[in-house]
Design a protein around this motif. Structure first.
Motif, PDB file in Angstrom:
ATOM      1  N   LYS A  29      38.662  -7.801 -10.610  1.00 56.06           N
ATOM      2  CA  LYS A  29      37.519  -8.863 -10.046  1.00 56.06           C
ATOM      3  C   LYS A  29      36.138  -8.816 -11.736  1.00 56.06           C
ATOM      4  O   LYS A  29      36.180  -8.141 -11.614  1.00 56.06           O
ATOM      5  CB  LYS A  29      35.929  -7.651  -9.054  1.00 56.06           C
ATOM      6  CG  LYS A  29      36.826  -6.463  -7.623  1.00 56.06           C
ATOM      7  CD  LYS A  29      35.640  -6.602  -6.591  1.00 56.06           C
ATOM      8  CE  LYS A  29      36.416  -5.414  -5.512  1.00 56.06           C
ATOM      9  NZ  LYS A  29      35.891  -4.657  -5.072  1.00 56.06           N
ATOM     10  N   PRO A  64      32.373  -7.220  -4.010  1.00 57.90           N
ATOM     11  CA  PRO A  64      33.434  -7.557  -3.164  1.00 57.90           C
ATOM     12  C   PRO A  64      34.712  -9.125  -4.040  1.00 57.90           C
ATOM     13  O   PRO A  64      34.714  -8.746  -5.204  1.00 57.90           O
ATOM     14  CB  PRO A  64      31.885  -9.677  -3.006  1.00 57.90           C
ATOM     15  CG  PRO A  64      30.959  -8.554  -2.829  1.00 57.90           C
ATOM     16  CD  PRO A  64      30.591  -8.033  -4.184  1.00 57.90           C
ATOM     17  N   ASN A  66      37.041 -11.227  -4.727  1.00 53.69           N
ATOM     18  CA  ASN A  66      36.597 -12.353  -6.022  1.00 53.69           C
ATOM     19  C   ASN A  66      37.197 -13.623  -4.458  1.00 53.69           C
ATOM     20  O   ASN A  66      38.043 -13.924  -4.390  1.00 53.69           O
ATOM     21  CB  ASN A  66      37.896 -12.506  -6.920  1.00 53.69           C
ATOM     22  CG  ASN A  66      36.818 -13.983  -7.369  1.00 53.69           C
ATOM     23  OD1 ASN A  66      38.057 -14.997  -7.155  1.00 53.69           O
ATOM     24  ND2 ASN A  66      35.907 -14.023  -8.242  1.00 53.69           N
ATOM     25  N   GLU A  67      36.182 -14.614  -4.677  1.00 54.96           N
ATOM     26  CA  GLU A  67      35.952 -15.250  -3.354  1.00 54.96           C
ATOM     27  C   GLU A  67      37.426 -16.924  -4.109  1.00 54.96           C
ATOM     28  O   GLU A  67      37.455 -17.395  -2.280  1.00 54.96           O
ATOM     29  CB  GLU A  67      35.018 -16.470  -2.871  1.00 54.96           C
ATOM     30  CG  GLU A  67      33.900 -15.462  -2.112  1.00 54.96           C
ATOM     31  CD  GLU A  67      35.090 -15.474  -0.711  1.00 54.96           C
ATOM     32  OE1 GLU A  67      35.272 -16.181  -0.154  1.00 54.96           O
ATOM     33  OE2 GLU A  67      34.348 -13.950  -0.097  1.00 54.96           O
ATOM     34  N   THR A  68      36.993 -16.359  -4.920  1.00 55.56           N
ATOM     35  CA  THR A  68      38.111 -17.712  -6.278  1.00 55.56           C
ATOM     36  C   THR A  68      40.080 -17.417  -5.626  1.00 55.56           C
ATOM     37  O   THR A  68      40.386 -18.968  -4.733  1.00 55.56           O
ATOM     38  CB  THR A  68      38.125 -18.282  -7.496  1.00 55.56           C
ATOM     39  OG1 THR A  68      36.592 -18.436  -7.400  1.00 55.56           O
ATOM     40  CG2 THR A  68      38.914 -19.241  -7.989  1.00 55.56           C
ATOM     41  N   ILE A  70      40.682 -15.870  -3.260  1.00 54.66           N
ATOM     42  CA  ILE A  70      40.903 -15.892  -1.205  1.00 54.66           C
ATOM     43  C   ILE A  70      40.852 -17.512  -1.387  1.00 54.66           C
ATOM     44  O   ILE A  70      41.857 -17.521  -0.105  1.00 54.66           O
ATOM     45  CB  ILE A  70      39.676 -15.568  -1.045  1.00 54.66           C
ATOM     46  CG1 ILE A  70      39.821 -13.507  -0.781  1.00 54.66           C
ATOM     47  CG2 ILE A  70      39.410 -15.766   1.031  1.00 54.66           C
ATOM     48  CD1 ILE A  70      38.307 -13.082   0.034  1.00 54.66           C
ATOM     49  N   SER A  71      40.338 -18.042  -1.730  1.00 56.43           N
ATOM     50  CA  SER A  71      40.430 -19.380  -1.317  1.00 56.43           C
ATOM     51  C   SER A  71      42.361 -20.121  -1.630  1.00 56.43           C
ATOM     52  O   SER A  71      42.997 -20.840  -1.445  1.00 56.43           O
ATOM     53  CB  SER A  71      39.651 -20.181  -2.509  1.00 56.43           C
ATOM     54  OG  SER A  71      38.020 -20.369  -1.595  1.00 56.43           O
ATOM     55  N   LYS A  74      44.709 -18.916   0.627  1.00 51.16           N
ATOM     56  CA  LYS A  74      44.764 -19.699   2.270  1.00 51.16           C
ATOM     57  C   LYS A  74      44.547 -21.133   1.820  1.00 51.16           C
ATOM     58  O   LYS A  74      45.557 -21.516   2.436  1.00 51.16           O
ATOM     59  CB  LYS A  74      42.656 -19.598   2.198  1.00 51.16           C
ATOM     60  CG  LYS A  74      42.001 -18.932   2.980  1.00 51.16           C
ATOM     61  CD  LYS A  74      40.615 -18.891   2.925  1.00 51.16           C
ATOM     62  CE  LYS A  74      40.425 -17.890   3.650  1.00 51.16           C
ATOM     63  NZ  LYS A  74      38.445 -18.100   3.761  1.00 51.16           N
ATOM     64  N   LYS A  84      39.432  -8.463   4.520  1.00 55.70           N
ATOM     65  CA  LYS A  84      39.906  -8.828   2.807  1.00 55.70           C
ATOM     66  C   LYS A  84      38.498  -7.415   2.445  1.00 55.70           C
ATOM     67  O   LYS A  84      38.392  -7.007   3.817  1.00 55.70           O
ATOM     68  CB  LYS A  84      39.076  -9.891   2.665  1.00 55.70           C
ATOM     69  CG  LYS A  84      37.901  -9.714   2.852  1.00 55.70           C
ATOM     70  CD  LYS A  84      36.589 -11.211   2.062  1.00 55.70           C
ATOM     71  CE  LYS A  84      35.359 -11.329   2.774  1.00 55.70           C
ATOM     72  NZ  LYS A  84      34.141 -13.073   2.626  1.00 55.70           N
ATOM     73  N   LYS A  86      37.138  -4.947   0.206  1.00 60.23           N
ATOM     74  CA  LYS A  86      36.061  -5.240  -1.257  1.00 60.23           C
ATOM     75  C   LYS A  86      36.971  -4.284  -2.042  1.00 60.23           C
ATOM     76  O   LYS A  86      37.411  -3.056  -3.383  1.00 60.23           O
ATOM     77  CB  LYS A  86      34.829  -5.109  -1.735  1.00 60.23           C
ATOM     78  CG  LYS A  86      33.625  -4.162  -1.222  1.00 60.23           C
ATOM     79  CD  LYS A  86      32.366  -4.531  -0.930  1.00 60.23           C
ATOM     80  CE  LYS A  86      30.892  -3.130  -0.774  1.00 60.23           C
ATOM     81  NZ  LYS A  86      29.941  -3.769  -0.654  1.00 60.23           N
ATOM     82  N   VAL A  91      43.365  -8.208   0.478  1.00 59.70           N
ATOM     83  CA  VAL A  91      43.224  -9.105   1.658  1.00 59.70           C
ATOM     84  C   VAL A  91      44.918  -9.201   2.169  1.00 59.70           C
ATOM     85  O   VAL A  91      45.423  -8.916   2.021  1.00 59.70           O
ATOM     86  CB  VAL A  91      43.666 -10.748   1.272  1.00 59.70           C
ATOM     87  CG1 VAL A  91      43.056 -11.566   2.051  1.00 59.70           C
ATOM     88  CG2 VAL A  91      42.565 -10.894   0.305  1.00 59.70           C
ATOM     89  N   GLU A 262      37.716  -3.538   6.585  1.00 59.16           N
ATOM     90  CA  GLU A 262      36.224  -4.484   6.335  1.00 59.16           C
ATOM     91  C   GLU A 262      34.598  -3.953   6.889  1.00 59.16           C
ATOM     92  O   GLU A 262      33.994  -4.309   6.175  1.00 59.16           O
ATOM     93  CB  GLU A 262      36.651  -5.741   6.662  1.00 59.16           C
ATOM     94  CG  GLU A 262      36.186  -7.003   6.282  1.00 59.16           C
ATOM     95  CD  GLU A 262      36.933  -8.351   6.307  1.00 59.16           C
ATOM     96  OE1 GLU A 262      35.993  -9.042   5.745  1.00 59.16           O
ATOM     97  OE2 GLU A 262      37.737  -8.413   7.035  1.00 59.16           O
TER      98      GLU A 262
END
Length: 537
Positions: A29, A64, A66-68, A70-71, A74, A84, A86, A91, A262
């Motif tokens: 993270k 949380p 890392n949103e990058t 997750i992107s 996807k 997801k 944390k 994920v 989650e």
């Protein structure tokens, strides 16, 4: 030969395009340390306060995912990201076996765990979960139909002493809450501002009350929060509630475990005190994902591991034991199998075991399941039409007791979650002779209140702490009946910064080495503890 080739081709095509579920565990993270040092950026103040009050450290698991990352997941071919976590830095994805295995080439993917365990043939690093160690107004309700299920656990006497769950926040994880935002049985809850919020993790919408495919959550919530004047009173009518839909009533898939974890993480970040869930996972629509009774050991399923982390985070988790007692399965399901949660079996109106209530088994090594029991046989609940009905199931004994414990915890707010669970077990009707049917038996919650308060008043009434604010030496005045005391000091992140024993001959501690700021000091005797705040100049 042509027929054989065709069969082989069909098998290849089926294996290539069949959709599988898997957990993708991530490597790190980024910026986690900075976020832990600034917890208000990732947690609510209520969550920070709860952790501090229970001496729970804030750590990387609170950061949380890392949103990058997750992107990027996807954007991979054939991959759907469904949930997801944390706490696990993981994920939940769905895709073909080949497309999921291809994710292993991403630099930030540490390991892949298929729900179909037979697909886990590649050598992957094992997941290691880091663990921290460490004058009353009288309320006279007319209970109506709930009289028996309330009196059975002696929560009516708590209500008479004005302990009705006020100040305790409960997150309810279930399958549907139609009517909760409009029906009369929850009008008192809404008028008092105690229906806080909700979320539908299955359909990814804040319109949690719109799903009408199941009324199970509505009925569960009613046993705690429902109120119909002179006809129905829940066990914690003045507690505050979040409602989270994590169960898809139309199917049974491991992703629901991920939705639950989650939601538990969301609950933790919101500072809830308790989680109630009447869900359990054993077998699935795809039999390749099935668990076995021997897997109910508290260490195998994703949801049970998540429930254990919730407990580590300072949340008291109350779980219905399950309704498999009269089936070949018999034993409790997950997450009721976790040794860190309070698992609730079922009895009838006379306090006798009901045959459908799931039992303990040899899978739970070194600990007792269920923990305790409450009424599950023909319990009174309220449906989405605002009608009082009777239903069978530990789905109702769990929340009945959860609400009772919320009312109890209001009375003994300095007790930690683990202490509360121990008190509940020790008060139960067969504590000295537990079995796999009733566990420790039917608890007496008011007995806990009177015993603990009496003990605390005797041991802790004469404690004094001075000077406050303090610069160098903090003096502690002890009651005459206490000759030894453990002193623990915690900073605002919940980290212990000082621990020492003091005696009647040495009643001060040196705090000159602490940086200026607000601290929590916990004074503990053998049987009880008391917490103060002080300021270091």
């Amino acid at each position: 030969m042509k027929n054989i080739f065709t069969i082989i081709l069909l098998i290849f095509i089926t294996n290539s395009f069949a959709q599988e579920d898997a957990w993708i565990y991530l490597t790190d993270k980024p910026n986690a340390s900075a976020l832990v040092e600034n917890p208000i950026s990732i947690l609510t103040q209520k969550a920070i306060d709860r952790k501090q009050n229970h001496n729970i450290s804030i750590d990387e698991r609170d950061v949380p995912v890392n949103e990058t990352y997750i992107s990027d997941l996807k954007s991979q071919t054939g991959i759907a990201v469904l949930a997801k976590s944390k706490w696990f830095n993981a994920v939940h994805v769905r895709g073909t076996e080949d497309d999921i295995n291809a994710l292993g080439n991403l630099i930030f993917v540490e390991s892949i765990d298929f729900a179909n365990k037979s697909l886990n043939t590649l050598s992957r690093s094992s997941l290691i979960v880091n663990k921290t160690h460490t004058e009353d107004e009288t309320i006279a309700f007319t209970y109506g139909d709930t009289q028996n299920q309330v009196e059975m656990i002696n929560v009516d006497n708590l209500h008479l002493a004005d302990f009705t769950g006020e100040g305790i926040t409960i997150a309810v994880m279930d399958s549907g809450f139609p009517g909760v935002s409009t029906m009369g049985a929850f009008q008192r809850l809404r008028d008092n501002g105690d229906l806080l919020d909700g979320y539908d993790f299955v359909d990814r919408t804040s319109d949690v009350y719109d799903y009408t495919g199941s009324n199970h959550g509505t009925q569960v919530l009613s046993t705690m929060a429902g109120f119909i004047q002179d006809d129905y009173v829940g066990t914690a009518p003045d507690a505050s509630y979040y409602v989270f839909r994590t169960e898809d009533a139309g199917s049974e898939n491991p992703v629901e475990e991920s939705y639950w974890v989650e939601a538990a993480e969301r609950a933790d970040s919101l500072g809830v005190d308790m989680i109630n869930t009447s869900l359990g996972y054993q077998t699935f629509d795809n039999s390749n994902y099935d668990y076995t009774p021997t897997d109910m050991n508290g260490e195998t399923t994703f949801i049970s591991k998540g429930a254990s982390i919730a407990a580590e985070k300072g949340i008291l988790v109350v779980v219905s034991a399950g309704n498999s007692g009269a089936t070949d399965w018999q034993t409790v399901g997950s997450p009721a199998d976790s040794p860190n949660v309070l698992s609730i079996g079922g009895v009838d109106a006379d306090g006798d075991y009901v045959s459908f209530s799931s039992r303990g088994s040899d899978a739970q090594v070194g600990y007792q399941k269920p923990d305790v029991v409450a009424r599950a046989g023909l319990a009174y609940v309220i449906n989405e039409y605002n009608s009082i009905v009777q239903n069978n199931g530990t789905s109702f004994s769990g929340p009945i007791l959860c609400g009772g414990i919320a009312s109890l915890w209001q009375a003994i707010p300095n007790a930690s979650p683990s202490e509360v669970m121990d008190y509940v077990r020790q008060s139960a009707s067969q504590f000295n002779t537990p079995d796999d049917f009733l566990g420790y038996g039917i608890p007496d919650l008011d007995l806990v209140r009177t015993t603990v308060l009496s003990l605390n008043e005797e041991q802790l009434k004469d404690f004094k702490l001075y000077p406050n604010p303090v610069t160098t030496n903090l003096n502690i005045e002890m009651p005459s009946n206490v000759n030894q005391l453990e002193v623990s000091i915690y900073n605002q992140l919940g980290q212990e910064v000082l621990n020492q024993m003091i005696t009647e001959n040495s009643k001060s501690i040196t705090v000159s080495g602490l940086v200026s700021g607000l601290y929590v000091i916990k004074l503990s005797t053998k049987n009880s503890s008391k917490t103060f705040k002080f300021i270091k100049h």
